[in-house]
Design an enzyme around this catalytic site. Structure first.
Site, short mmCIF file in Angstrom:
data_model
loop_
_atom_site.label_atom_id
_atom_site.label_comp_id
_atom_site.label_asym_id
_atom_site.label_seq_id
_atom_site.Cartn_x
_atom_site.Cartn_y
_atom_site.Cartn_z
N CYS A 249 3.18 10.11 -1.39
CA CYS A 249 2.36 9.63 0.02
C CYS A 249 2.34 10.88 0.85
O CYS A 249 3.62 11.46 1.09
CB CYS A 249 3.12 8.29 0.53
SG CYS A 249 2.70 7.21 -0.43
N ASP A 286 6.54 -2.21 -1.84
CA ASP A 286 5.53 -1.29 -2.55
C ASP A 286 5.85 0.16 -2.14
O ASP A 286 5.53 0.28 -0.74
CB ASP A 286 4.18 -1.75 -2.55
CG ASP A 286 3.34 -0.86 -3.05
OD1 ASP A 286 3.76 -0.14 -3.99
OD2 ASP A 286 2.15 -0.68 -2.71
N ARG A 350 -19.73 4.32 -8.77
CA ARG A 350 -21.04 4.44 -7.78
C ARG A 350 -20.69 3.63 -6.68
O ARG A 350 -21.88 3.99 -5.67
CB ARG A 350 -22.16 4.61 -8.46
CG ARG A 350 -22.53 3.05 -9.25
CD ARG A 350 -23.69 3.50 -10.21
NE ARG A 350 -24.11 2.54 -11.10
CZ ARG A 350 -24.85 1.42 -10.88
NH1 ARG A 350 -25.88 1.69 -10.01
NH2 ARG A 350 -25.01 0.47 -11.58
P1 XMP Z 1 6.25 5.16 -5.65
O1 XMP Z 1 7.21 5.89 -4.76
O2 XMP Z 1 6.67 4.10 -6.57
O3 XMP Z 1 5.10 4.72 -4.81
O4 XMP Z 1 5.84 6.28 -6.43
C1 XMP Z 1 3.92 4.08 -5.37
C2 XMP Z 1 3.33 3.56 -4.16
O5 XMP Z 1 2.54 4.48 -3.51
C3 XMP Z 1 1.18 4.15 -2.67
N1 XMP Z 1 0.37 5.08 -3.08
C4 XMP Z 1 -0.29 6.02 -2.10
N2 XMP Z 1 0.00 6.17 -0.64
N3 XMP Z 1 -1.07 8.00 -0.51
C5 XMP Z 1 -0.18 7.13 0.02
O6 XMP Z 1 -0.01 7.11 1.20
C6 XMP Z 1 -1.69 7.86 -1.72
O7 XMP Z 1 -2.19 8.90 -2.43
C7 XMP Z 1 -1.00 6.86 -2.59
N4 XMP Z 1 -1.12 6.41 -3.97
C8 XMP Z 1 -0.36 5.52 -4.06
C9 XMP Z 1 0.91 2.88 -3.38
O8 XMP Z 1 1.30 1.68 -2.72
C10 XMP Z 1 1.77 2.70 -4.63
O9 XMP Z 1 2.16 1.44 -5.29
#
Ligand code: XMP
Length: 421
Positions: A249, A286, A350
């Site tokens: 993130c 999460d 899409r």
């Molecule tokens: P971990 O720490 O287990 O976290 O790798 C996975 C969780 O991260 C969230 N997630 C994102 N959060 N930008 C964000 O701010 C992203 O691009 C992104 N992709 C995933 C999501 O809640 C996941 O379960």
């Protein structure tokens, strides 16, 4: 000002244990109507969960949530593939009696396309078929054996005896939610970075009324977010808590907004306790959990289960190729709001509509860790040990455990120190 706490700010206070760690019971709920035998969900991310990961997790008692970086039809097909996959956890490895002739065992392994068998002699023996990737299968079978010793794995099955599976949805794509529901998804997990938004909540409230599956709402990060979500989404079946803690993130860096998973869980618990429904609407922690210790802290804080991305991304069963860098092997892992993941979403779906034009995730690599069976085996033994220290015999009893804040000096002392490693 209020203060945020995260996993490293707290420790599990030791409590009176009434059972041995191996007897700690990990049954819990992913959502109101969906039980879990192990308190883990895999993140709906395109480098973490497609049908293979979801089927492997469900066979061992946990839940995979299929990502939505594909057309609704493809995602529904992925759900159907889990639903039609064989249920037995023994599909991971074969079991054999001590007196079975080796030829017959090797024949059965070849026929089932399985590279390893556990022969129940004492001590148990692992037989690896010569054709298969020996090291991988030996590793997988030993992990399975340790999972058997620690925790008898039971498959997560629906009323029709099929494996359970979750799927990610967008609040603005009712068609997708209905297709996934029709395909048999047990849990529809709302997949937006900031669900505390009137449009999101009113759309998901409509979807929740139209589908048979449980609808989990998130992500949320505050007590008021949870109160609003529960008030607006009549049949809300679970909460996905944490904003910006994930390992990939960059939300906090890019926008300054953040609700660390541990605090977000505590906020959700506060809201649900005020409403008298803590434990009835499960909280899924999460993001940001690096292993069993962090998961245990999230559970003690009030969560029913943990959603993990990075921890599962290194598994063989995660989508994506293995990448060799020098002598090491890695797998790709990327945020769903990273450039690469967003490009794929808009190319393949899409109906996807961008709500922001900024990247909030990064792309990288994680070490390859072999089968998800090995990852689960390690998580289960670590979690049972952690809950044992907390004096908990189950996840519900863990909610009565105590987390304490640690000082900077205590943080130093927590790690191995004052020796040459
Ligand atoms: P971990 O720490 O287990 O976290 O790798 C996975 C969780 O991260 C969230 N997630 C994102 N959060 N930008 C964000 O701010 C992203 O691009 C992104 N992709 C995933 C999501 O809640 C996941 O379960």
């Amino acid at each position: 000002m209020r203060e945020y706490l995260t996993f490293d700010d707290v420790a599990i206070a030791p409590g009176l244990a009434t059972v041995e760690p191996s007897e700690v019971e990990l049954t819990t709920k992913a959502s109101k109507n969906v039980e879990l035998y192990l308190p883990f969900l895999s993140s709906p991310m395109d480098t973490v969960t497609e049908w293979r990961m979801a089927a492997s997790l469900a066979r061992l008692g946990a839940l995979g949530v299929i990502h939505r970086n594909m057309s609704a039809e493809s995602q529904a097909l992925q759900v159907k593939m889990v639903k039609s996959a064989p249920q037995s956890p023994w599909l991971e490895v074969l079991k054999a009696k001590e007196d079975e002739p080796l030829d017959s065992l090797l024949f059965r392994m070849e026929e089932a396309g399985i590279g390893a068998a556990i022969v129940f002699s004492s001590p148990p023996t692992i037989v690896v078929s010569s054709a298969a990737d020996q090291e991988f299968w030996f590793h997988k079978a030993s992990a399975f054996l340790s999972l058997l010793r620690e925790h008898k794995p039971l498959p997560l099955l629906d009323e029709e005896g099929r494996l359970r599976v979750g799927a990610a949805i967008s609040p603005f794509d009712e068609r997708r939610a209905k297709l996934l529901d029709g395909a048999g998804a047990d849990v529809l997990v709302l997949d937006v970075a900031h669900a505390h938004n009137v449009n999101v909540l009113s759309s998901v409230a409509r979807i929740a009324k139209e589908v048979r599956a449980d609808v989990v709402v998130g992500n949320l990060g505050s007590r008021s977010g949870v109160l609003d979500a529960v008030a607006r989404v009549e049949n809300i079946a679970g909460l996905r808590m944490g904003i910006g803690s994930g390992s990939i993130c960059s939300t906090a860096e890019v926008t300054g907004a953040f609700a660390p998973t541990l605090t977000a869980v505590m906020e959700a618990r506060k809201a649900l306790e005020e409403l008298g429904v803590h434990g009835k609407i499960p909280i899924i922690a999460d993001g940001g959990m690096r292993g069993a210790g962090d998961v245990a802290k999230a559970l003690i804080a009030g969560a029913s289960a943990a959603m993990l991305g990075r921890v599962f991304a290194g598994a063989e069963e995660a989508p994506g190729a293995k990448i060799r860098v020098g002598s090491r092997v890695y797998k790709q892992y990327r945020g769903m709001a990273s450039r690469g993941a967003m490009e794929r979403r808009f190319a393949e779906d899409r109906y996807a509509r961008p709500s922001k034009s900024i990247e909030e995730g990064v792309e990288g690599l994680v070490p390859y860790r072999g089968s998800v069976v090995a990852i689960l085996a390690e998580l289960v033994s670590g979690l049972k040990a952690a809950l044992g220290y907390a004096g908990a015999h189950s996840i519900e009893s863990a909610w009565r455990g105590e987390l304490v804040r640690v000082t900077a000096a205590a943080k130093e002392e927590q790690r191995p120190h004052d020796i040459l490693l």
